[in-house]
Motif scaffolding. Structure first.
Motif, PDB file in Angstrom:
ATOM      1  N   SER A   1       0.969  -1.370   0.116  1.00 15.68           N
ATOM      2  CA  SER A   1      -0.085   0.227   0.136  1.00 15.68           C
ATOM      3  C   SER A   1       0.964   1.383  -0.065  1.00 15.68           C
ATOM      4  CB  SER A   1      -1.003   0.117   1.114  1.00 15.68           C
ATOM      5  OG  SER A   1      -1.364  -1.065   1.688  1.00 15.68           O
TER       6      SER A   1
ATOM      7  N   ARG B   1       2.731   2.281   3.216  1.00 18.12           N
ATOM      8  CA  ARG B   1       2.869   1.304   3.856  1.00 18.12           C
ATOM      9  C   ARG B   1       4.004   1.468   4.969  1.00 18.12           C
ATOM     10  NH1 ARG B   1      -0.483  -3.237   5.865  1.00 18.12           N
ATOM     11  NH2 ARG B   1       1.192  -3.568   7.910  1.00 18.12           N
TER      12      ARG B   1
ATOM     13  N   ARG C   1      -1.241  -5.393  10.853  1.00 20.12           N
ATOM     14  CA  ARG C   1      -2.703  -5.553  10.799  1.00 20.12           C
ATOM     15  C   ARG C   1      -3.302  -6.766  10.328  1.00 20.12           C
ATOM     16  NH1 ARG C   1      -2.804   0.114   7.041  1.00 20.12           N
ATOM     17  NH2 ARG C   1      -1.331   1.125   8.298  1.00 20.12           N
TER      18      ARG C   1
ATOM     19  N   GLY D   1      -4.201  -0.759   2.521  1.00 17.50           N
ATOM     20  CA  GLY D   1      -3.554  -1.462   4.252  1.00 17.50           C
ATOM     21  C   GLY D   1      -4.295  -2.880   4.701  1.00 17.50           C
ATOM     22  N   SER D   2      -4.672  -3.304   3.321  1.00 15.17           N
ATOM     23  CA  SER D   2      -5.393  -5.704   3.630  1.00 15.17           C
ATOM     24  C   SER D   2      -3.808  -5.947   2.808  1.00 15.17           C
ATOM     25  CB  SER D   2      -6.103  -5.160   2.737  1.00 15.17           C
ATOM     26  OG  SER D   2      -7.353  -3.625   2.987  1.00 15.17           O
ATOM     27  N   ASP D   3      -2.633  -5.512   3.301  1.00 19.25           N
ATOM     28  CA  ASP D   3      -0.822  -6.059   2.597  1.00 19.25           C
ATOM     29  C   ASP D   3      -1.136  -6.853   2.832  1.00 19.25           C
ATOM     30  OD1 ASP D   3      -1.263  -2.764   3.268  1.00 19.25           O
ATOM     31  OD2 ASP D   3       0.626  -3.649   1.647  1.00 19.25           O
TER      32      ASP D   3
END
Length: 403
Positions: A152, A155, A193, A383-385
């Motif tokens: 992202s 990030r 995350r 953000g969903s790496d």
């Protein structure tokens, strides 16, 4: 770099002594090759151009991305060739040559993280640190049959990295297997995350048309395998309502990238008169002519595209696309003018959605055309790496189980 087909930029002897003193960690025993945009303490950063080295000092500290990987136990074994100032997708360099692509001999490795991909593909390193602005990890991963992550946007800190286009630049890794990609990326991404897992796959017909017929034929079954591995359904509805919207997205991306590239490097170019290879020189010449109005119009359109992609990727959707229109072009295609602006445009149509939306993307080795690797690209919400990396491992496990 006496041999243009070797991807290495030698480190000085005092630095080499330190290379094997990595701390214990999840990457212990793994060798790290670093694209020559990243600072390594005590070693010049070349950015693919001799004039850059002549006009910049030797860094005193590692780039943050390098520091994170070394702190996790990776042993730095070399710096690698990059396309000049990272502004190419071919993998060649007018000054230092073209790193080898062992997965497709006699063909381009893909750029601009060409040396890092080559080092990993050759087995000289386990992790290749690179950057991805418009596909510079995903394209070489596809051409060389490797896994590659573009995180992202924002990030991974870019402290100590030569920039190109600040609103698109990211730093990620290239590996030979999905598990190493997940472990190395976790070290690079920092605080973990826990995004929701991928819930459905989007394989939009309109965007897939940007790839060649044989590429679509080979990669379509890979999408089915991915859906099976994840236990989700596939939606092939078009991404855009307007048939011309993908091309407009490409133009928007290239306009913003070029404007930002000139704002970043224009003053240095005018003051230092570097010699560039023809493709890079032409792109900087065009970039110098762009205005703030050009940038502003493109930015407004970028916001609309990002909003659309945000809506489509909401709720755990993943966009599955070819990572490149086809396999690696022949080396002599570039030498004799066979690789031109149309080829570059075709690549960017497939890679720009992630950049325009700031989303992470992974390239997965997913098939071959006449023995030449092809990569499947998977894009998820910014953000969903971690969900993306888990999907990469699930896909790899599924493929191994079928063999």
């Amino acid at each position: 770099m006496t041999d243009p087909f070797v991807p290495w930029i030698p480190l000085r002897e005092p630095d080499a002594v330190q290379l094997h003193r990595a701390p214990a960690g999840p990457l212990t025993g793994l060798r790290l090759a670093v694209k020559d945009l990243f600072d390594v303490a005590g070693t010049p950063t070349g950015a693919g151009n001799p004039r850059w080295i002549e006009t910049h000092g030797v860094p005193e500290a590692d780039a943050e991305a390098v520091a994170r990987l070394r702190a996790a136990g990776a042993s730095l074994v070399g710096k690698t060739i990059t396309d000049e100032l990272a502004w190419s997708l071919n993998g060649s360099n007018a000054h230092y040559g073209t790193p080898e692509n062992p997965a497709a001999p006699g063909r381009l490795p893909g750029g601009s993280s060409s040396g890092s991909a080559s080092a990993v593909a050759l087995g000289l390193a386990d992790i290749g640190l690179g950057t991805d602005t418009g596909g510079s990890i995903r394209v070489p991963a596809s051409y060389c049959g490797l896994f590659g992550l573009r995180p992202s946007h924002g990030r991974v800190p870019l402290d100590g990295v030569v920039p190109l286009s600040a609103s698109f630049d990211t730093a990620g890794v290239i590996t030979r297997d999905a598990e190493t990609l997940r472990t190395a990326s976790a070290a690079l991404l920092g605080e973990p995350r826990r995004p929701a897992p991928i819930a459905r796959i989007l394989a939009p017909r309109d965007v897939w048309e940007a790839a060649r017929t044989e590429t679509r034929a080979v990669l379509a079954p890979a999408v089915e395998r991915l859906a099976s591995a994840l236990g989700v359904a596939i939606d092939r509805a078009p991404l855009f309502e307007d048939a011309d919207e993908l091309e407009r997205a490409r133009v928007t991306y290239t306009t913003i990238q070029a404007y930002e590239a000139w704002q970043t490097h224009g003053a240095w170019i005018e003051a230092s008169s570097p010699e560039f290879g023809p493709g890079v020189a032409a792109r900087f010449a065009n970039a110098a002519r762009l205005t703030e109005d050009d940038r502003d119009r493109a930015t407004r359109h970028r916001e609309r595209v990002a909003d659309l992609l945000g809506e489509r990727l909401a709720g755990g959707a993943a966009l599955a696309l070819p990572a490149a229109p086809g396999p690696a072009p022949m080396l002599d295609q570039e030498t004799h003018g066979g690789f031109d602006a149309l080829d570059r445009e075709a690549i960017v149509r497939l890679t720009c959605p992630a950049g325009l939306s700031g989303a992470p993307a992974v390239a997965l080795p997913a098939g071959e055309v006449t023995g030449l690797p092809l990569g499947l690209q998977l894009v998820v919400s910014p953000g969903s790496d971690e969900a993306l990396l888990e999907a990469a491992v699930a896909f790899a496990v599924h493929v191994r189980a079928r063999r």
